[in-house]
Write a protein that holds these residues in place. Structure first.
Motif, PDB file in Angstrom:
ATOM      1  N   MET A 130       0.809  -1.218   0.000  1.00  0.00           N
ATOM      2  CA  MET A 130       0.000   0.000   0.000  1.00  0.00           C
ATOM      3  C   MET A 130       0.843   1.269   0.000  1.00  0.00           C
ATOM      4  SD  MET A 130      -3.327  -0.824   2.369  1.00  0.00           S
ATOM      5  CE  MET A 130      -4.000   0.773   1.939  1.00  0.00           C
ATOM      6  N   GLN A 131       2.057   1.189  -0.546  1.00  0.00           N
ATOM      7  CA  GLN A 131       2.922   2.374  -0.566  1.00  0.00           C
ATOM      8  C   GLN A 131       2.251   3.545  -1.282  1.00  0.00           C
ATOM      9  OE1 GLN A 131       3.675  -0.750  -1.675  1.00  0.00           O
ATOM     10  NE2 GLN A 131       5.894  -1.110  -1.696  1.00  0.00           N
ATOM     11  N   HIS A 132       1.479   3.243  -2.317  1.00  0.00           N
ATOM     12  CA  HIS A 132       0.864   4.304  -3.131  1.00  0.00           C
ATOM     13  C   HIS A 132      -0.328   4.959  -2.439  1.00  0.00           C
ATOM     14  CE1 HIS A 132      -1.370   0.644  -3.807  1.00  0.00           C
ATOM     15  NE2 HIS A 132      -2.328   1.296  -4.452  1.00  0.00           N
ATOM     16  N   LEU A 133      -0.763   4.407  -1.307  1.00  0.00           N
ATOM     17  CA  LEU A 133      -1.920   4.954  -0.600  1.00  0.00           C
ATOM     18  C   LEU A 133      -1.551   5.508   0.775  1.00  0.00           C
ATOM     19  CD1 LEU A 133      -4.524   2.142  -1.431  1.00  0.00           C
ATOM     20  CD2 LEU A 133      -4.254   4.366  -2.556  1.00  0.00           C
ATOM     21  N   ALA A 134      -0.279   5.751   0.995  1.00  0.00           N
ATOM     22  CA  ALA A 134       0.196   6.162   2.325  1.00  0.00           C
ATOM     23  C   ALA A 134      -0.459   7.447   2.818  1.00  0.00           C
ATOM     24  CB  ALA A 134       1.718   6.323   2.303  1.00  0.00           C
TER      25      ALA A 134
END
Length: 361
Positions: A130-134
């Motif tokens: 979920m790096q892109h939704l941090a």
């Protein structure tokens, strides 16, 4: 088990009342759970599985017995001093915080050095992909994404054991199946013990290294998914895990000294005969998918008639009434164009010896 033991539960009972007429929530439960094991507590509502989880977490005090974490007794330790973390049904994310801030919160409360927190948060975001939704808030996430954040937040402080109380129950069926795969992957990559509570049999079989089936505050059987499904040791376990048929009858020895069970005048060969069993107290059990329908004139099979046909896409279920008036369910996989049998058709049921189990009536 060869691995070190993460959790030891020894003769644990939990009573909510001193009234001797009321059954305990936990009744003399004992179990060892290994390091890095995905262990599932499975059973119907009210069986004691969540109570057992809460005693391990420290949210409930045990009435009797002892709980050890990595060999150390924890009965008298409050939850925050036990190296365990819990993921609940409701993910309880902080709505005003971003995904990254939610994950960082537990690390801050733990007193981790501030400069180490961003790296640990990044590690957890990568683990749950979920790096892109941090930077998003919980309200901007789907149910499955919120579940991943709750999982990452619970894993961030590096607990010895992670407890999961039906964390997938709020998800729809398709998303739940996707998250089952993700949950198993996360457990294997994190390399810690997961203790998972569910009433969903398929979920338990899919995820678990071992399963403990519970009923009325007791553990009835512990084993691998294969053990629990293929070799149930208790009638309740056999009925709770998947579908199964039971046939009353009597035991006898065949002319070739083989073991036979006679449910309706037609003997069925069985693989083994338990020592000292009472024929009157035993039933023949078999799974619907382990039998098959054959022509009614074939010898040495159980005769009957089809009373209902249920088409479920990948398979067809047939409810048959045997000649002894017992109803059984059979399952046949649909291969190619479906051309099933019809209601009212006379058939016979073929039971291979390896499909048969003898169980208490």
């Amino acid at each position: 088990m060869g691995q070190p033991i993460a959790i030891e539960v020894r003769n644990v009972s939990k009573r909510y009342s001193d009234d001797p007429g009321l059954a305990p929530a936990l009744d003399n439960v004992s179990v060892n759970i290994a390091d890095n094991e995905f262990f599932t507590l499975l059973g119907p509502s009210g069986c004691g599985k969540t109570t057992l989880l809460r005693t391990i977490a420290g949210f409930e005090h045990v009435s009797e017995g002892q709980i050890r974490l990595a060999g150390e007794p924890v009965n008298d330790l409050p939850p925050f001093k036990r190296r365990v973390n819990t993921v609940f049904q409701s993910y309880a994310l902080f709505p005003h915080m971003s995904v990254a801030q939610n994950i960082a919160f537990g690390l801050e409360m733990q007193g981790l050095e501030r400069k180490q927190i961003p790296g640990r948060v990044e590690e957890m975001l990568a683990l749950v992909q979920m790096q892109h939704l941090a930077g998003r808030k919980p309200a901007q996430l789907s149910g499955g994404q919120q579940q991943r954040v709750a999982l990452a937040r619970a894993l961030a402080p590096k607990p010895k054991v992670l407890l999961l109380d039906e964390p997938l129950s709020a998800l729809d069926l398709k998303l739940r199946k996707e998250m089952q795969v993700e949950l198993k992957r996360v457990q294997q990559e994190a390399g810690i013990t997961f203790i998972f509570v569910t009433h969903d049999q398929e979920e338990a079989l899919t995820l678990s290294d071992r399963i403990a089936v519970m009923s009325a505050g007791k553990i009835l059987q512990i084993g691998t998914p294969t053990d629990i499904y293929e070799r149930p040791q208790h009638r309740f376990v056999a009925q709770f895990i998947g579908d199964i048929n039971f046939l009353p009858g009597r035991l006898k020895r065949g002319e070739r000294n083989e073991n036979l069970f006679v449910p309706d005048g037609m003997p069925v060969e069985i693989p083994c005969l338990p020592q000292g069993v009472d024929s009157a107290s035993m039933h023949l059990a078999f799974r619907p998918e382990r039998s098959r329908l054959v022509a009614p004139h074939e010898p040495h099979h159980l005769g009957g008639v089809i009373e209902a046909v249920l088409y479920v896409g990948t398979a067809t279920l047939y409810q048959c009434r045997l000649n002894n008036d017992i109803k059984v369910m059979l399952r046949e996989n649909n291969e190619g164009l479906h051309q099933g049998r019809g209601v009212g058709e006379r058939v016979a049921v073929h039971l291979p010896p390896q499909a048969c189990l003898l169980m208490e009536a």
